[in-house]
Structures are given as C-alpha cells and as structure tokens.
Design a protein around this motif. Structure first.
Motif, mmCIF file in Angstrom:
data_model
loop_
_atom_site.group_PDB
_atom_site.id
_atom_site.type_symbol
_atom_site.label_atom_id
_atom_site.label_comp_id
_atom_site.label_asym_id
_atom_site.label_seq_id
_atom_site.Cartn_x
_atom_site.Cartn_y
_atom_site.Cartn_z
ATOM 1 N N ARG A 78 0.822 -1.225 0.040
ATOM 2 C CA ARG A 78 0.077 0.014 -0.045
ATOM 3 C C ARG A 78 1.004 1.246 -0.111
ATOM 4 O O ARG A 78 0.471 2.315 -0.554
ATOM 5 N N ALA A 79 2.059 1.078 0.538
ATOM 6 C CA ALA A 79 2.859 2.154 0.859
ATOM 7 C C ALA A 79 3.401 2.646 -0.625
ATOM 8 O O ALA A 79 3.691 3.898 -1.102
ATOM 9 N N PHE A 80 3.747 1.697 -1.312
ATOM 10 C CA PHE A 80 4.352 1.672 -2.469
ATOM 11 C C PHE A 80 3.255 2.116 -3.419
ATOM 12 O O PHE A 80 3.491 3.249 -4.499
ATOM 13 N N LEU A 81 2.072 1.870 -3.457
ATOM 14 C CA LEU A 81 1.071 2.461 -4.342
ATOM 15 C C LEU A 81 0.751 3.637 -4.220
ATOM 16 O O LEU A 81 0.370 4.629 -5.168
ATOM 17 N N ARG A 82 0.621 4.103 -2.936
ATOM 18 C CA ARG A 82 0.515 5.568 -2.528
ATOM 19 C C ARG A 82 1.577 6.609 -3.202
ATOM 20 O O ARG A 82 1.208 7.543 -3.746
ATOM 21 N N MET A 83 2.866 6.083 -3.024
ATOM 22 C CA MET A 83 3.789 6.778 -3.868
ATOM 23 C C MET A 83 3.806 6.793 -5.366
ATOM 24 O O MET A 83 4.272 7.754 -5.856
ATOM 25 N N GLN A 84 2.953 5.788 -5.873
ATOM 26 C CA GLN A 84 2.852 5.932 -7.412
ATOM 27 C C GLN A 84 1.507 6.391 -7.588
ATOM 28 O O GLN A 84 1.263 6.706 -8.837
ATOM 29 N N GLY A 85 0.819 7.242 -6.844
ATOM 30 C CA GLY A 85 -0.075 7.989 -7.103
ATOM 31 C C GLY A 85 -1.629 7.584 -6.979
ATOM 32 O O GLY A 85 -2.487 8.075 -7.361
ATOM 33 N N TYR A 86 -1.674 6.434 -6.058
ATOM 34 C CA TYR A 86 -2.907 5.635 -5.655
ATOM 35 C C TYR A 86 -3.445 6.091 -4.305
ATOM 36 O O TYR A 86 -2.556 6.097 -3.690
ATOM 37 N N ASN A 87 -4.704 6.092 -4.127
ATOM 38 C CA ASN A 87 -5.232 5.890 -2.815
ATOM 39 C C ASN A 87 -5.387 4.520 -2.311
ATOM 40 O O ASN A 87 -6.623 3.964 -2.432
ATOM 41 N N ALA A 88 -4.486 3.943 -1.869
ATOM 42 C CA ALA A 88 -4.343 2.718 -1.426
ATOM 43 C C ALA A 88 -4.927 2.509 -0.103
ATOM 44 O O ALA A 88 -4.298 3.135 0.783
#
Length: 272
Positions: A78-88
């Motif tokens: 989830r941390a990775f996805l947030r850094m990639q611009g997603y609301n994980a």
C-alpha cells in the motif's frame, strides 16, 4: 540443494497432474516459503527502480490481505501504491480469519462505503484468500469495481489443493467442499472486467493451477519466476506489475508487457 533446473522439473511434474484432482504443493515448496523475507528485502533494495513504475491517476485501491494476515502484511504494497499516485487503503477488518460466506456481507458493506465516498469505481488487489474475496466482490458489485488483481489466490479448479486447508477449516468452520457449485463456477469464470492473476509455480501454499484465470481480451495471468506465496505481495516484480496494471485507464485493457527493470522475473510462457 537442488539447482534451478531440478526445481523446475519438480514443479512441472506437479503441474501435469489431473486438474480435476490436484495435490497441495510439496513439502519442499512449503519449506521454501521461508524465502519470503528475502523478497520483501529485495523490494527495499530495489526501491529506486520501483519508483520508475507507471504512475496512477489517484483512484482508490482496496487491498485485501490473505488468510490469517492483517493490513500489516500489505503495508509495503500500500505504501508503494500511494507513492505511485493511488489512494491505497486496507480492508480495516483486523486479522483475516476467513470464512468465505461469513465475510461476504461485511466486505460488500466495506466496498459500498468506499465507492460512495470516492465517487468512482474501486480497484481491488487481493492476496491469497483476499483475492478470492476480491473476485466475489466483483461478481456481486460490478458497478463498484474498476479492476481486479489477485496474488496467489486459489479461485479456480480444485481449490482444496492447499497446505492451509486444515487450518482454514479449524479457524473458520468452513471447508472447501462446503462451497456451493455455482459459487465455484462463478469465481473461476469471467468477471466481465479487467482481471489479472499474478502467480508462481513455486507457490508453497496453494497449487499454482488454482490461481489461473481463463485468458481473454480483458484477463491475463502473469507468472513471477521462483516467487513464494508468502512473499508475493512484497516481490519487486509483482509490485511493478501491479502498478502497471492499475495505471490503465478505466474500461481499457492491454496485455502486460514483460519489460522494465524486472523483465527477467516474468516467465515468457503460457500456462499448460
């Protein structure tokens, strides 16, 4: 210690068993699950490369953990996805003690709340049993789901071919044999929306064939070389593939291109 070719031969032999009656992964593969920590460590080491993965448009991604796991297990993902611009976001339901039928209404309520709050369709990423839940949600609430990505999830064929079966039965009071035939057919069939199954033939918990979706113009299977079950959600090649799949525009689908810094980790072969 077996070399890579010997390991491959052993796994291929397991894979040639009759689909109607599969066996759980071998003891060799089950013991090899200890390598999961190395896969999480590799993602930390390759963090600069992962930052070059396709970026998102801000849509919400609901990440569902595996059996006996909690949101802590998906924290890196989830941390990775947030850094990639997603609301994980996590599922926020504590430890996943399973119960496919027991959890149905609770999960549908969770998705409905997210959908209403976001004002757009929600992408689902489910690890192991979490992926089974994700597919069931997509079938029940297609208007709320943008896409589905599963990681080592046993949803097709003989779903009892898992080394976690006895524990699952003891904890949940449910058995794979209790599943309704129609539910099994639906879970293993076409969801009618963009669907990606990420799996490994070296999975030591579930038989890899139970993770295969039927490929068509909006579904695909992505095999991660030598990945474990317990480390799949933290494997750098899996993280890259997840970000790539989520970056597609809503309603669009193109097959995954096995490129980028982790290209060698994606086996170039069709499931047989």
């Amino acid at each position: 210690m077996l070399d890579g070719r010997a390991c491959m031969d052993r796994v291929e032999a397991d894979g040639r068993r009759d689909d109607a009656r599969l066996r759980p992964p071998s003891l060799f593969l089950a013991l090899a699950e200890a390598r999961a920590w190395q896969e999480f460590g590799a993602s930390m080491a390759f963090a600069p490369l992962l930052m070059a993965a396709p970026r998102g448009d801000g849509h919400t991604v609901l990440v569902l953990p595996g059996f006996m796991a909690s949101d802590a297990s998906t924290r890196l993902l989830r941390a990775f996805l947030r850094m990639q611009g997603y609301n994980a976001v996590g599922w926020e339901l504590g430890r996943n003690t399973g119960g496919f039928y027991r959890m149905r209404e609770t999960l549908r309520a969770r998705l409905a709340k997210l959908h209403d709050g976001a004002g757009h369709k929600i992408a689902l990423v489910g690890w192991s049993l979490g992926g089974v839940f994700a597919r069931d949600l997509a079938l029940a609430m297609p208007d709320a789901v943008r896409s589905v990505i599963t990681l080592g999830s046993p949803f097709a064929g003989d779903i009892s071919a898992t080394n976690a079966r006895k524990l699952y039965e003891q904890v949940t009071g449910e058995s794979p044999t209790d599943a309704r035939p129609q539910d099994l057919r639906s879970l293993g069939g076409d969801l009618g929306l963009p669907t990606t199954s990420i799996y490994s033939r070296y999975d030591g918990v579930v038989h890899w064939r139970t993770s295969l979706t039927r490929a068509n113009d909006h579904t695909e299977n992505i095999e991660i070389a030598f990945a474990s079950h317990l480390g799949l959600g933290g494997h750098p090649a899996a993280l890259w593939a997840i970000a790539d799949r989520l970056a597609q525009r809503e309603g669009e689908f193109a097959p995954f291109r096995r490129g980028g810094p982790f290209a060698l980790a994606y086996f170039q072969r069709e499931p047989t």
